[in-house]
Design an enzyme around this catalytic site. Structure first.
Site, PDB file in Angstrom:
ATOM      1  N   SER A  48       0.839  -1.257   0.146  1.00 18.59           N
ATOM      2  CA  SER A  48      -0.009   0.002   0.026  1.00 18.59           C
ATOM      3  C   SER A  48       0.630   1.232  -0.043  1.00 18.59           C
ATOM      4  O   SER A  48       2.151   1.252   0.278  1.00 18.59           O
ATOM      5  CB  SER A  48      -0.969   0.117   1.253  1.00 18.59           C
ATOM      6  OG  SER A  48      -1.875  -1.180   1.272  1.00 18.59           O
ATOM      7  N   GLN A  49       0.214   2.355  -0.490  1.00 18.49           N
ATOM      8  CA  GLN A  49       0.612   3.679  -0.589  1.00 18.49           C
ATOM      9  C   GLN A  49       1.290   3.788   1.122  1.00 18.49           C
ATOM     10  O   GLN A  49       0.757   3.706   2.211  1.00 18.49           O
ATOM     11  CB  GLN A  49      -0.197   4.655  -0.795  1.00 18.49           C
ATOM     12  CG  GLN A  49       0.307   6.044  -0.989  1.00 18.49           C
ATOM     13  CD  GLN A  49      -0.980   7.170  -0.976  1.00 18.49           C
ATOM     14  OE1 GLN A  49      -1.921   6.676  -0.975  1.00 18.49           O
ATOM     15  NE2 GLN A  49      -0.709   8.378  -1.405  1.00 18.49           N
TER      16      GLN A  49
END
Ligand code: SAM
Length: 658
Positions: free
Chosen positions: A62-63
Site C-alpha cells: 500500500s501507499q
C-alpha cells in the site's frame, strides 16, 4: 540518486507528516523500516514514491501514507497485540512491530506469505508472525487484540474481527464497492457495541474470504443484492457534453461559457498531442475574434515568443534576432498547429489598432541568453550608455550563457551567488523605466526580469525539490500579471500550459505532498472566479515525445489508461470527445463521486511507457483541480516542423524559416 535513509526521511516528512500524522511513535517507526526491502528488486528505485507498488500475485504494497493513516487511527498501545489481515509484502506488519509488542499478520496467498515471512526473518523483526490463512475469520486463538488492521476491502465489516477486539480497541478496515471503499475506524465500546468513524475514500484490493468477497468479486457472506447505483462512467456519460470535430465551429463555441472570465487557462496532458494543440488553437481564435481576448500567453520562452509576436502584430522582424525555438524541445512551439494559429492571428490583427491587436507572449524562463541579447539590442538602439552598464552587469554571466546549468553548479561550490546583484540591479532599472516609457521598453524589462529569475533558478536547481519549480511558476504567474497590467484594466488572457501548471496544484500531489504551487493555483488565489482552469485528457493513441532529455523527438504509442485512473473512467463513459463542466452547482453529485483522489496521467516532453505508473501518474482530485475537463478518447502525435536554415542571401521566412 539519494540514499534510502534520505529518501525515507523525505517520505516521512512530505508524504506522512505534512498530511497531518503527528504521532511520534508512528513517524519513528516509518523512519526505521527499509521499505526498499519489501518491494520487488526491479521497482526499488520507486520504493519511496507516493503510491502503491505491485508485489506479485496481482497484489500491492500500500501507499506509505495510507499505511500510516491506518496505523495512526488504530492507536496501537506501546507493547500491545496487533492483528493485520492482508500481510502482502509484510511492510505494514514490520512498521507496526516497531510500536507493538506482538504482531500477527495473515496473508491468504501462500507465495506472498512465504516471502513476507522470509523478509521479516532476514530483517530480524522477531515479534512478527506471518500466517497463511483466511484473515476475514480473524485469529480466534490469539484474540483479543489491542488493534486490528485490514489491508483489503470487503462490502461490510467482518463480524469475527469486531468480536476479536478488546474493549476500547480499534479496527481499521476499508468497506465498500470493488472500485472504491470508505476507510472505517470501528471502536469496541461495549460487549455488543461498536462505534464507527469514516476516515475517507480509499482503494484497496478485494478482501477474499468467508467474510469478504468471492474470487470473482461478488460478496461472499450475504446473498442480499443492493439496488444498483449508477456507476461513475455512467454518471460521466450523463454529464458529458459531446463535442463535434475540432474544425466544426460548434467545438470552440462550447467554451463560450468561459468567455466573460478575465483569464482562461487551457491545459494539456502531454506536450506532444495534436488534439490538445488544435483544440486550444480553435478556442483561442474564437476568443480573440469574438470575445475581446488580446493576450495569448504560453509556457514558451519570452524572447522566442517575441519573434512570433512581432509577426502576428505586423511588425518587422528584429534584425539580428536569433531564430526562435531552437532549444529542446523544439516541437512544443515549432509545429504545424502553432504555425497555423500564428497565421490566423496575423490575419485577425490586420486592420486592428495596435492596442487592440492580440499578442503572443512567452511566460517561461529557459532562454536566458536570448533575453540578455534582447535587452542589449534594445538598449543599444535606444540608450547606448545604459547598454554599456547592462553589458558590464551581464558580463558576469557570459561564461555560463551556453550552459546556464553549470552556473548553478559553480555558485553552489563557491557558496555564494556571483551574478545575483548585477542582474537584479539591471532588472530593477528596466522595470522602473518601463513604468514611464512606452514601446519596446516593456519587452526589454520583461527580458531583464527573466534573466534575474533564470539566474536564481539555475542556482537553486541544484538543491532540487519544490523551490526551483515554485520559482518558475511564480515567475510565469507574475509575467501574466505584468501583461494584464500592461494591456489595460479590461485586458483578458488565454494561457497555454501543461495541466501540471494550470490545474490547481493544491488539488494534486504536487501541492499536498511536494509543496509545489503553480500558475493555476496562483491566478485562482489572485483573481478567484474571474479565472477558468480547463484541463485536457486522453486514453490512448500516439504522442510526440523524447525518451531522454535533449533526445530526438519520436512518435510513441500511448499506453491505454490504467484501471484506477480518471482517464479510465472517462474512457469507460463511452463518449469519444466531450466537455465536462465541473463548475460548482452544475453536476454536484458527479463532482462528489469524482472527488475521491485517483491517478491522473501527466506526460511532458519525455514519455517512458516502461515505467509509466511511476514516471507519469500521480494522484489528483479532478473536480478541485479544474473548472472543466476536455476529453479526447484517442489522440495522435503532434506534427513538428523541421528546423530548416535560411538560404544564404535569402531573408529568413518569417517567423519559422520554413
Ligand atoms: N499491508 C500490505 C503491505 O504492507 O505490503 C499490503 C497488503 S495488500 C494491499 C492486501 C493483501 O491482502 C493482499 O496481499 C491479498 O492477498 C490479501 N488478502 C486479501 N484477502 C485476504 C484474506 N481474506 N485473508 C488474508 N489476506 C487477504
Amino acid at each position: 540518486m539519494a540514499e534510502p535513509q534520505e529518501l525515507r526521511e523525505r517520505m516521512v516528512e512530505r508524504q506522512i507528516r505534512r498530511r497531518g500524522i503527528e504521532s511520534l511513535s508512528v513517524l519513528t517507526a516509518f523512519r526505521t523500516v527499509p521499505r526498499e526491502a519489501f518491494v520487488p528488486e526491479s521497482l526499488r528505485e520507486f520504493a519511496y514514491e507516493d503510491g502503491p507498488l505491485p508485489i506479485g500475485a496481482g497484489q500491492t504494497i500500500s501507499q506509505p501514507y495510507i499505511v500510516a493513516l491506518m496505523i495512526d487511527a488504530a492507536e496501537i498501545p506501546p507493547g500491545g497485540r496487533v492483528l493485520e489481515v492482508g500481510a502482502g509484502s509484510g511492510y505494514a506488519a514490520a512498521v507496526m512491530s516497531r510500536i507493538a509488542g506482538e504482531v500477527f499478520a495473515i496473508e491468504r496467498h501462500e507465495a506472498l506469505a512465504r516471502s513476507a515471512a522470509e523478509r521479516i526473518d532476514t530483517l530480524g523483526y522477531d515479534n512478527v508472525s506471518i500466517i497463511c490463512a483466511d484473515g476475514s475469520l480473524g485469529l480466534p486463538d490469539e484474540a483479543p487484540f489491542d488493534a486490528i488492521l485490514v489491508a483489503a476491502g470487503g462490502d461490510k465489516v467482518p463480524e469475527p474481527l469486531k468480536r476479536q477486539l478488546k474493549l476500547g480497541a480499534r479496527l481499521v478496515v476499508p468497506v465498500g464497492g470493488e472500485d472504491m471503499q470508505s476507510l472505517l475506524c470501528v471502536t469496541r465500546t461495549g460487549e455488543h457495541r461498536w462505534d464507527e468513524q469514516n476516515l475517507g475514500g480509499v482503494r484497496f484490493v478485494p478482501l477474499i474470504g468467508a467474510h469478504g468477497r468471492y474470487e470473482d468479486g461478488s460478496r461472499a457472506a450475504s446473498n442480499h443484492q443492493p439496488a444498483r447505483a449508477k456507476s461513475l462512467p455512467e454518471m460521466i456519460s450523463d454529464a458529458a457534453e459531446p463535442l463535434p470535430g475540432i474544425d466544426d465551429e460548434a467545438f470552440a463555441a462550447a467554451f463560450d461559457r468561459f468567455a466573460d472570465r478575465k483569464i482562461v487557462l487551457l491545459g494539456e496532458a502531454s506536450h506532444g498531442t495534436h488534439e490538445f494543440y488544435a483544440a486550444r488553437a480553435a478556442i483561442t481564435r474564437r476568443f480573440v475574434e469574438k470575445h475581446g481576448f488580446t493576450i495569448v500567453a504560453a509556457e514558451a520562452d519570452w524572447p522566442d515568443a517575441a519573434v512570433l509576436d512581432r509577426h502576428i502584430r505586423h511588425q518587422h522582424p528584429r534584425t539580428g534576432a536569433p531564430r526562435p525555438f531552437q532549444r529542446f524541445p523544439t516541437w512544443m512551439w515549432r509545429n504545424s498547429v502553432i504555425a497555423g494559429l500564428m497565421h490566423d492571428l496575423h490575419a485577425l490583427n490586420r486592420g486592428r489598432a495596435p492596442d487592440e491587436m492580440a499578442g503572443f507572449y512567452g511566460l517561461d524562463i529557459y532562454n536566458m541568453s536570448g533575453s540578455i541579447e534582447a535587452v542589449l539590442a534594445y538598449l543599444d538602439a535606444h540608450d547606448p550608455e545604459a547598454a554599456q552598464v547592462a553589458r558590464e552587469r551581464y558580463g558576469c554571466l557570459t561564461p555560463w550563457q551556453a550552459e546556464p546549468a553549470t552556473y548553478g553548479r559553480s555558485a553552489l561550490t563557491k557558496g555564494y551567488a556571483e551574478c545575483e546583484q548585477q542582474v537584479i540591479a539591471e532588472c530593477r532599472d528596466l522595470l522602473q523605466r518601463a513604468l514611464h516609457e512606452d514601446g519596446g521598453m516593456f519587452a526589454a524589462a520583461m527580458n531583464a526580469r527573466l534573466v534575474a529569475s533564470a539566474e536564481r533558478y539555475y542556482r537553486i536547481m541544484y538543491y532540487g525539490g519544490a523551490e526551483s519549480w515554485n520559482l518558475r511558476d511564480s515567475h510565469m504567474a507574475e509575467t501574466l500579471e505584468h501583461l494584464l497590467e500592461h494591456r489595460g484594466p479590461n485586458a483578458k488572457a488565454l494561457v497555454w500550459a501543461h495541466n501540471s501548471h494550470i490545474g490547481d496544484a493544491e488539488a494534486t500531489e504536487m501541492g499536498s505532498v511536494r509543496g509545489e504551487h503553480n500558475i493555476g493555483q496562483l491566478v485562482r488565489a489572485r483573481w478567484g472566479e474571474q479565472v477558468a482552469l480547463v484541463g485536457f485528457g486522453t486514453h490512448t493513441g500516439t504522442v510526440t515525445a523524447a525518451t531522454d532529455w535533449d533526445g530526438d523527438h519520436e512518435t510513441k504509442r500511448v499506453v491505454p489508461s490504467r484501471g484506477d485512473s480518471y482517464e479510465r473512467v472517462c474512457h469507460d463513459s463511452g463518449v469519444p470527445r466531450f466537455l465536462l463542466d465541473l463548475t460548482p452547482g452544475r453536476h454536484d453529485a458527479l463532482r462528489r463521486r469524482l472527488g475521491d483522489p485517483r491517478l491522473e496521467r501527466f506526460i511532458g516532453v519525455i514519455y517512458r511507457p516502461e515505467t509509466e505508473r511511476w514516471s507519469h501518474y500521480s494522484e489528483a482530485v479532478l473536480p478541485r483541480q479544474f473548472d472543466a475537463y476536455v476529453w479526447f478518447d484517442e489522440t495522435r502525435a503532434l506534427q513538428p516542423l523541421t528546423p530548416t536554415e535560411p538560404h544564404e542571401g535569402v531573408p529568413d521566412t518569417f517567423p519559422f524559416g520554413e
